[in-house]
Design a protein around this motif. Structure first.
Motif, PDB file in Angstrom:
ATOM      1  N   SER B 259       0.814  -1.220   0.000  1.00  0.00           N
ATOM      2  CA  SER B 259       0.000   0.000   0.000  1.00  0.00           C
ATOM      3  C   SER B 259       0.845   1.267   0.000  1.00  0.00           C
ATOM      4  CB  SER B 259      -0.926   0.001   1.206  1.00  0.00           C
ATOM      5  OG  SER B 259      -0.154  -0.141   2.374  1.00  0.00           O
ATOM      6  N   SER B 260       2.116   1.167   0.411  1.00  0.00           N
ATOM      7  CA  SER B 260       2.957   2.372   0.413  1.00  0.00           C
ATOM      8  C   SER B 260       4.362   2.025  -0.061  1.00  0.00           C
ATOM      9  CB  SER B 260       3.014   2.973   1.817  1.00  0.00           C
ATOM     10  OG  SER B 260       3.820   2.153   2.627  1.00  0.00           O
ATOM     11  N   ASN B 262       7.074   2.747   1.434  1.00  0.00           N
ATOM     12  CA  ASN B 262       7.940   2.324   2.537  1.00  0.00           C
ATOM     13  C   ASN B 262       8.042   0.805   2.616  1.00  0.00           C
ATOM     14  OD1 ASN B 262       8.519   4.887   3.278  1.00  0.00           O
ATOM     15  ND2 ASN B 262       6.813   5.039   4.739  1.00  0.00           N
ATOM     16  N   LYS B 322       8.836   9.424  -3.797  1.00  0.00           N
ATOM     17  CA  LYS B 322       8.171   9.418  -2.490  1.00  0.00           C
ATOM     18  C   LYS B 322       7.404  10.716  -2.270  1.00  0.00           C
ATOM     19  CE  LYS B 322      10.729   6.235   0.410  1.00  0.00           C
ATOM     20  NZ  LYS B 322      11.727   6.084   1.465  1.00  0.00           N
ATOM     21  N   LEU B 325       4.151  10.695  -4.002  1.00  0.00           N
ATOM     22  CA  LEU B 325       3.133   9.877  -3.330  1.00  0.00           C
ATOM     23  C   LEU B 325       2.661  10.515  -2.033  1.00  0.00           C
ATOM     24  CD1 LEU B 325       4.183   6.175  -3.897  1.00  0.00           C
ATOM     25  CD2 LEU B 325       2.661   7.605  -5.193  1.00  0.00           C
ATOM     26  N   ASN B 326       3.552  11.259  -1.374  1.00  0.00           N
ATOM     27  CA  ASN B 326       3.136  11.956  -0.149  1.00  0.00           C
ATOM     28  C   ASN B 326       2.084  13.013  -0.472  1.00  0.00           C
ATOM     29  OD1 ASN B 326       4.832  10.456   1.325  1.00  0.00           O
ATOM     30  ND2 ASN B 326       6.444  11.999   1.523  1.00  0.00           N
ATOM     31  N   PRO B 329      -1.530  10.371  -2.138  1.00  0.00           N
ATOM     32  CA  PRO B 329      -1.336   8.936  -1.860  1.00  0.00           C
ATOM     33  C   PRO B 329      -2.102   8.051  -2.847  1.00  0.00           C
ATOM     34  CG  PRO B 329      -1.947  10.132   0.114  1.00  0.00           C
ATOM     35  CD  PRO B 329      -2.154  11.062  -1.021  1.00  0.00           C
ATOM     36  N   GLU B 333      -3.994  -0.696  -3.296  1.00  0.00           N
ATOM     37  CA  GLU B 333      -2.731  -1.424  -3.134  1.00  0.00           C
ATOM     38  C   GLU B 333      -2.190  -1.778  -4.512  1.00  0.00           C
ATOM     39  OE1 GLU B 333      -4.100  -4.659  -0.765  1.00  0.00           O
ATOM     40  OE2 GLU B 333      -3.256  -3.786   1.058  1.00  0.00           O
TER      41      GLU B 333
END
Lengths: 244, 525
Positions: B259-260, B262, B322, B325-326, B329, B333
């Motif tokens: 989903s992210s 990270n 990143k 996406l921040n 979002p 998924e």
């Protein structure tokens, strides 16, 4: 024939007849920036379209007396004219200042040609110099870093990996000058006096060039007569008798 | 015989936009210049009009506000040069099937493509070539296009202007006749020159070509001569092979939903490292990325990321993705990620920290970064280890130059500066051999040839062989000696220098007359 096949054919022709179909800029679409050339026509012809690469290690190899430094000085003169900043790390302090002084005084404009050599009486290990090369690569101030290993010295695999890592974050090219051949790096230039034609007036240097696994050979003539003429007045007479 | 074809797509930028947005072709719309981005769009000038807009008396050069007064609901677009480059590249790729050499004439959005059309006789002739090329371009979605073939580039470009014809072929021996009746404003010359021609009453190329070259050169300079040559069909434009199309993309199939970023930072790091290595190997930097997120082979999100500065640093690219996406979002998924470098530029090899140099007072200003570097090197190797070579007007090789610390401004008073003119005369761009000190400069044994008479001052025989590195080396070649003596006020020196060549090396063999010993002081390397 599809467009892709046409392109593949052109690529193949370029590999077989380099320079006749496409030039280096067209092939790579990248800037060559004058650094790819050494200024020594015969060597450049063997390394066409591009000789030396940044972010790569190039080996400049030859036994103790082989003519390698003579040809390297020619290349350094050309690079200085192109205004590259160069640092030459002479690990054994064997170079003579008078051989390099005129390049510094006549070919350098706004760029720099620096030498790093051991202080008189100080002996440092090769690892010390590897650390210094690392510093110069990381500084991003020098286009070309030359590491002269002198005679009978070889870099360890650990040192190589350290230098490769440093090169990845640098925009410099690293030239390793040594007496022993090595398999690290993709370009290797080997030098040797041509024994069959050793003539003092115009000695020949035999060059073997290996790039990406392909080898070629050539010979470069150098002249002896003009070397080291730094004297501007006739020699002062020795007024005493020979046996005095 | 050289034959060149010219494909011209009129209002290329308009055609490209209409190809991407087909609904535009049905309404009047304009393309703005996009130069002054700070001002309101209504204050911007119109660069190009669609065919429908032209019919409504809207013309390039007027402001959008003025165009709106003529037609209230006119649409507009800003220029997208990346789009035009992509369209040009697509056309070139299509045309490569018909001709090996293709060049874009002028800027990428000119819509003029020059093709090598030599040797078509055995391939069905020029008519078949024209029909095939036009059909291929039509398939790409371009409605308006014209093709011309002539002996050189300029007549071929003029041939595309012939009205009511999709293509026009200028016969090889009819170039001058064809150009003679064409107006001079087809010449690729400056507006000033074309105005001058109009003022002087030169309307057709025949009139221009009739003037002698000398008078054209005198009145209009080099640009006039170029136009005069073109008016006669002389155009030395050569075509070259187009650069190879490159693509840089990397995909990673996760095989599990994430989903992210990270969660997949390691995977993404590896993906970008591979991509940036590829870019570095080609001496390129990424300028624009498209990051696609897949869910079971279906793209559900696509990010178009323009980098503020081209880069091939994987860490930097990862941070940029990143940040994207921040800001926005992902909604779902993802199971697969693809990074595509859609635009790249050549690597800039300019070093970040230049060495500043103030040439006015011939005084070096070293930056703090460089000072720190010097300090680090000196602390590791010792003082006076970073040096530059300075020449010294002395005879003995070891005294003819000195190493001076780079930060030292003035040379020692003991140094004698050689005459620069003399140096330039005798040191021809690095000609000559370079010497290296022999680290083991102990006395060596030599075999002398007693049978030879010599002219050296000490009248000793010439050496035949020398013993070093635990073996005898036969001297194959030996120069006549240079006899140097002096420095009697310090240490009396009296030496003869020979340049000697053995089968393996060249060296400077020195005979010290003071103690009658022989040395190999230097090797030529």
């Amino acid at each position: 024939m599809t467009a892709q096949q046409v392109l593949a054919l052109k690529q193949s022709l370029e590999e077989r007849f380099p320079g006749l179909w496409l030039n280096g800029e067209n092939l790579s679409g990248a800037e060559i920036s004058g650094f790819g050339q050494t200024g020594i026509e015969r060597i450049d012809a063997c390394l066409s379209p591009r000789a030396l690469n940044r972010q790569r290690i190039t080996h400049w190899v030859g036994p103790g007396s082989s003519g390698k430094t003579t040809l390297l000085r020619k290349a350094v003169a050309k690079w200085c004219e192109a205004e590259f900043n160069i640092v030459y790390i002479d690990t054994q302090g064997q170079l003579m200042a008078n051989d390099w002084a005129y390049i510094n005084e006549n070919h350098c404009k706004k760029n720099r040609l620096w030498f790093v050599r051991p202080d008189a009486g100080e002996v440092k290990t090769l690892n010390h110099y590897v650390g210094v090369v690392d510093l110069f690569l990381a500084s991003r101030a020098f286009d070309i870093v030359i590491m002269d290993l002198g005679t009978n010295q070889k870099l360890s695999l650990l040192s190589y990996s350290r230098l490769q890592r440093a090169l990845q974050n640098s925009k410099s090219a690293l030239l390793v000058v040594g007496s022993q051949a090595d398999n690290q790096g993709n370009i290797q230039l080997g030098f040797q006096w041509d024994i069959q034609s050793v003539q003092l007036h115009e000695p020949q240097i035999a060059c073997s060039i290996t790039k990406n696994g392909l080898s070629s050979k050539t010979e470069v003539a150098v002249s002896l007569d003009e070397s080291n003429c730094l004297f501007t007045h006739p020699q002062i007479c020795d007024r005493r008798s020979r046996e005095a | 015989m050289n034959r060149i074809a010219c494909l011209r797509i009129p209002r290329f930028a308009i055609a490209v936009h209409e190809k991407r947005e087909p609904e535009l072709s049905e309404i009047p719309w304009v393309l703005l210049e996009g130069k002054n981005t700070n001002s309101s769009v209504y204050q911007q000038k119109i660069a190009m009009c669609s065919y429908a807009a032209s019919k409504q008396e809207i013309s390039p050069g007027i402001k959008l506000a003025q165009a709106c007064s003529l037609r209230a609901n006119i649409s507009w677009r800003k220029p997208d040069h990346f789009l035009y480059e992509q369209a040009s590249a697509e056309i070139i790729q299509t045309l490569l099937t018909y001709s090996p050499k293709i060049n874009v004439f002028g800027p990428q959005d000119s819509g003029i493509f020059l093709l090598d059309a030599s040797g078509l006789k055995l391939l069905g002739g020029e008519d078949k070539f024209c029909a095939s090329v036009l059909k291929a371009i039509h398939k790409l979605g371009y409605k308006h296009k014209h093709l011309g073939i002539a002996n050189s580039a300029f007549p071929a470009m003029v041939a595309t202007q012939v009205k009511n014809q999709f293509y026009h072929i200028v016969a090889p021996n009819k170039t001058a006749t064809f150009l003679a009746r064409q107006p001079v404003h087809y010449l690729p010359a400056s507006k000033e020159l074309l105005t001058d021609f109009a003022t002087l009453g030169i309307k057709s190329m025949q009139q221009l070509a009739a003037f002698p070259a000398e008078s054209i050169l005198e009145r209009f300079g080099q640009e006039g001569i170029k136009a005069w040559k073109m008016a006669q069909g002389i155009d030395d434009t050569l075509l070259s092979l187009p650069p190879l199309e490159k693509s840089f993309a990397a995909t990673c199939d996760l095989n599990y939903p994430a989903s992210s970023l990270n969660e997949v930072s390691l995977v993404l790091s590896g993906l970008l490292s591979k991509l940036t290595d590829d870019l570095k190997n080609n001496a390129l930097r990424a300028e624009r990325l498209i990051v696609s997120f897949y869910s079971d082979d279906t793209i559900f999100d696509e990010r178009d990321i323009k980098l503020i500065r081209p880069s091939n640093h994987s860490g930097f690219l990862q941070q940029v993705i990143k940040l994207s996406l921040n800001k926005k979002p992902l909604e779902r998924e993802f199971t697969k990620i693809k990074v595509d470098v859609v635009r790249f530029s050549p690597e800039s090899w300019k070093q970040e920290h230049v060495l500043p140099y103030d040439s006015d007072d011939d005084d070096e200003i070293i930056s703090n970064d460089l000072l720190l570097l010097l300090q680090k090197v000196i602390s590791r190797l010792g003082e006076n280890t970073v040096v530059k070579p300075i020449s010294n007007d002395q005879y003995f090789p070891d005294q003819a130059g000195v190493w001076m610390p780079v930060l030292q401004k003035q040379a020692s008073s003991n140094l004698l500066t050689p005459d620069k003119t003399y140096l330039k005369q005798f040191t021809k761009n690095g000609a000559g051999l370079v010497m290296r000190k022999n680290p083991n400069a102990a006395p060596v044994m030599v075999k002398l040839d007693a049978s030879t008479s010599t002219d050296i001052p000490t009248e000793i025989p010439r050496p035949q062989a020398v013993y070093y590195q635990q073996q005898w080396h036969k001297i194959q070649s030996l120069s006549s000696p240079d006899y140097l003596s002096g420095k009697w006020w310090e240490e009396n020196i009296s030496k003869s220098y020979y340049v000697a060549a053995s089968s393996q090396s060249m060296f400077l063999l020195v005979h010290n007359h003071r103690n009658n010993k022989w040395f190999i002081e230097y090797f030529f390397d």
